[in-house]
Design a protein around this motif. Structure first.
Motif, PDB file in Angstrom:
ATOM      1  N   SER A   1      43.190  35.388  37.486  1.00 34.80           N
ATOM      2  CA  SER A   1      42.773  34.686  38.476  1.00 34.80           C
ATOM      3  C   SER A   1      41.010  34.568  38.236  1.00 34.80           C
ATOM      4  CB  SER A   1      42.870  35.396  39.745  1.00 34.80           C
ATOM      5  OG  SER A   1      44.201  35.393  40.165  1.00 34.80           O
TER       6      SER A   1
ATOM      7  N   LEU B   1      51.789  38.617  48.044  1.00 37.67           N
ATOM      8  CA  LEU B   1      51.121  37.994  47.151  1.00 37.67           C
ATOM      9  C   LEU B   1      51.854  37.554  45.763  1.00 37.67           C
ATOM     10  CD1 LEU B   1      48.269  37.191  45.986  1.00 37.67           C
ATOM     11  CD2 LEU B   1      47.751  39.404  45.560  1.00 37.67           C
TER      12      LEU B   1
ATOM     13  N   TRP C   1      41.096  29.533  47.143  1.00 38.19           N
ATOM     14  CA  TRP C   1      41.161  30.786  47.964  1.00 38.19           C
ATOM     15  C   TRP C   1      42.154  31.818  47.595  1.00 38.19           C
ATOM     16  CZ3 TRP C   1      44.996  32.321  51.019  1.00 38.19           C
ATOM     17  CH2 TRP C   1      45.987  31.367  51.187  1.00 38.19           C
ATOM     18  N   VAL C   2      43.235  31.348  47.248  1.00 38.12           N
ATOM     19  CA  VAL C   2      44.477  32.213  46.754  1.00 38.12           C
ATOM     20  C   VAL C   2      43.803  32.946  45.334  1.00 38.12           C
ATOM     21  CG1 VAL C   2      46.796  32.246  45.775  1.00 38.12           C
ATOM     22  CG2 VAL C   2      46.196  30.695  47.657  1.00 38.12           C
TER      23      VAL C   2
ATOM     24  N   HIS D   1      41.007  33.730  44.866  1.00 37.91           N
ATOM     25  CA  HIS D   1      39.823  34.879  45.190  1.00 37.91           C
ATOM     26  C   HIS D   1      40.727  35.894  46.001  1.00 37.91           C
ATOM     27  CE1 HIS D   1      36.093  32.846  44.543  1.00 37.91           C
ATOM     28  NE2 HIS D   1      36.633  31.523  44.874  1.00 37.91           N
ATOM     29  N   VAL D   2      41.765  35.631  46.507  1.00 35.51           N
ATOM     30  CA  VAL D   2      42.460  36.629  47.440  1.00 35.51           C
ATOM     31  C   VAL D   2      43.168  37.654  46.054  1.00 35.51           C
ATOM     32  CG1 VAL D   2      44.561  37.289  48.686  1.00 35.51           C
ATOM     33  CG2 VAL D   2      42.727  35.480  49.404  1.00 35.51           C
TER      34      VAL D   2
ATOM     35  N   TRP E   1      40.127  39.620  44.634  1.00 39.84           N
ATOM     36  CA  TRP E   1      39.556  40.796  45.502  1.00 39.84           C
ATOM     37  C   TRP E   1      40.451  42.012  45.948  1.00 39.84           C
ATOM     38  CZ3 TRP E   1      34.802  41.606  45.161  1.00 39.84           C
ATOM     39  CH2 TRP E   1      33.625  40.505  44.845  1.00 39.84           C
ATOM     40  N   SER E   2      41.856  41.428  45.537  1.00 41.45           N
ATOM     41  CA  SER E   2      42.918  42.429  45.833  1.00 41.45           C
ATOM     42  C   SER E   2      43.102  43.456  44.698  1.00 41.45           C
ATOM     43  CB  SER E   2      44.164  41.843  46.036  1.00 41.45           C
ATOM     44  OG  SER E   2      44.205  40.888  47.200  1.00 41.45           O
TER      45      SER E   2
END
Length: 531
Positions: A205, A407, A429-430, A432-433, A436-437
């Motif tokens: 990502s 996810l 944003w997906v 980014h999620v 950061w996950s």
């Protein structure tokens, strides 16, 4: 945890174990992903899959080295910090560790060299076989370690010999196929697969957000998301099996995980959230969901689940019987192999299963047989782990698991539709999620081990040997020095490992124009796909 020999020994082992498990799940999961990617390369002959294997293999190698180094330290601690434990159960506990070293670790360590240095020396199929050998060795290592740990949680296939003062194997088959160990293995390995999947997704990502190595990033997300959703669902399903085994064999652990002070009548409810109060021995506040706990722990709606208070009352009887067993054992030992009154032998054999509970009286009285009700009550409550951290550690783990399903499932669907590029343009944003996950699988794994190990305290071997009886005869200052040494060394290693990983990720895969490798494709008898 007090600053005494036992408390510091527990702290040191907990620190090194939790640190070691930062590397284990990624090693377990990446090994399977590497083998899968290389299988695709051998079948298709497409160079991009080889580049993917080499890139993710570099990160695997960095992680592998740290995992091996920290794992060896842990095994030495059994002799250094837990000498009586090693003497008491060495016949059982040592066997899986020896098999792990001889069968699994050597397999893994031998073929990992071929994986890194055999690309130009082995045929495509031979190198693929070496990669799968690494993956199998990694997973077999986890199997034997978890057989040893599962025996500590549910000691089967062994019996105590009063003449040697040791636990001895009665049935290695029972030790190997211990249901608790098998449930722990599949649950732990699946968690490792999820960790690797989220790691690959997170790094990929980042590449997509930066617009770099897009072909590799897309393929990596596609493979990892499919692998991840299957693994995440498996973790939940296999976690349910662990809950069922806990109700059968570790009821106190289950009761503290769920903050169940009172016995839950059928069908048992599940506490979504609660505020446990150890002093009041009750929950200040709780929100229940009916039926759920009954389904998880008993697989029925007709069985009750014992609460903490009922289990404490059971422990009081076990403690009294354990005191009788230890008294009879002292008489047998005093005879030094001579003749012993058959009645004493009979008393010992009848009460032997509860002998470990007798040791719980030691902090409260020097006369176990004549312990007062208050002393027995204190000993029984000492067998209850602190409910608050158990309750919330378990829920953090479960919440992470549910998020992983959402996810990886969403990314698997998007990948299957060929719409990953939309995430770069319209729905960043997906990505980014996903990025950061990246730390969350490690958080979930550490919480899982905390629940497993803290939840069986005060036992180092459930119901057999309390942790306080198992420690070595060390000085407090010796433990403080070694803890300081471990903290300094491991912190340094962690910084080095993170720096190497970040450097390798920033550098990325080697740049190479994708082209079919006809020799590989012909070897696999698969037509080369058109570009």
């Amino acid at each position: 945890m007090e600053l005494d020999v036992v408390g510091l020994s527990r702290l040191q082992f907990a620190m090194t174990a939790l640190y070691h498990f930062l590397f284990v799940p990624l090693t377990i999961g990446l090994s399977i992903l590497l083998a899968t990617m290389e299988t695709v390369y051998v079948m298709t002959g497409r160079e991009i899959w080889k580049r993917m294997v080499k890139f993710w293999g570099t990160l695997f190698g960095i992680n592998f080295v740290l995992g091996v180094a920290t794992g060896l330290t842990m095994e030495f601690q059994f002799g250094m910090n837990w000498a009586y434990f090693s003497q008491y159960v060495g016949d059982i506990f040592g066997a899986p560790l020896a098999i792990e070293g001889l069968m699994a670790f050597f397999l893994e360590a031998t073929f990992v060299g071929l994986f890194f240095f055999g690309w130009d020396r082995l045929s495509a199929r031979q190198h693929l076989a070496a990669t799968w050998a690494v993956a199998l060795g990694t997973n077999f290592s986890a199997l034997w370690i978890l057989i040893a740990n599962g025996w500590m949680q549910h000691p089967v296939g062994a019996d105590f010999n009063p003449d040697t003062m040791r636990m001895e194997i009665v049935s290695f088959f029972e030790v190997m196929f211990n249901p608790v160990a098998q449930a722990k293995f599949v649950h732990t390995v699946s968690a490792g697969y999820v960790t690797a999947a989220l790691f690959v997704i997170g790094v990929s990502s980042w590449y997509m957000l930066k617009g770099r190595h897009l072909d590799i990033a897309r393929r990596s997300i596609t493979v990892a998301s499919a692998f991840g959703i299957a693994s995440a669902v498996s973790v939940v399903v296999l976690g349910d099996e662990s809950g069922y085994e806990a109700n059968l064999n570790q009821q106190m652990k289950l009761a503290t995980m769920e903050a169940m002070w009172e016995t839950e009548e059928a069908p048992a409810s599940f506490n979504i959230i609660a505020i446990p109060d150890m002093d009041a021995r009750d929950n200040v506040f709780a929100i229940h969901v009916p039926y759920v706990m009954g389904l998880i722990a008993t697989r029925s709606l007709t069985e009750e689940i014992p609460g903490i208070k009922e289990l404490v009352e059971q422990s009081k009887d076990y403690i009294k019987r354990g005191a009788r067993a230890l008294d009879a054992l002292a008489t047998i030992r005093a005879a030094k192999g001579g003749e012993v009154d058959p009645m004493v032998r009979q008393i010992f054999e009848v009460n032997k299963p509860f002998m470990g509970y007798g040791y719980l009286l030691d902090p409260y009285t020097s006369d176990r047989l004549n312990a007062t009700d208050a002393e027995i009550d204190a000993a029984a409550w000492s067998a209850v782990p602190n409910v608050w951290p158990m309750f919330y550690a378990f829920r953090i783990m479960v919440a992470c698991g549910m998020f992983f399903i959402v996810l990886t499932g969403a990314l698997a669907v998007i990948s299957s539709l060929g719409k990953l590029d939309i995430l770069r343009t319209k729905h960043r944003w997906v990505l980014h999620v996903a990025l950061w996950s990246l730390p969350l699988p490690w958080l979930a794994c550490e919480m899982g081990w905390f629940v497993a190990e803290y939840g069986r305290q005060p036992w180092i071997i459930e119901g057999v040997l309390p942790t306080a009886q198992a420690a070595s005869n060390l000085a407090v200052w010796e433990l403080l020095v070694t803890i300081a040494g471990f903290v300094g060394l491991y912190s340094t290693l962690l910084v080095i490992e993170m720096a190497l990983m970040v450097k390798a990720i920033r550098k990325g895969p080697e740049e190479h124009r994708e082209r079919p490798d006809p020799a590989v494709a012909r070897a696999a008898f698969v037509p080369v796909a058109a570009e």
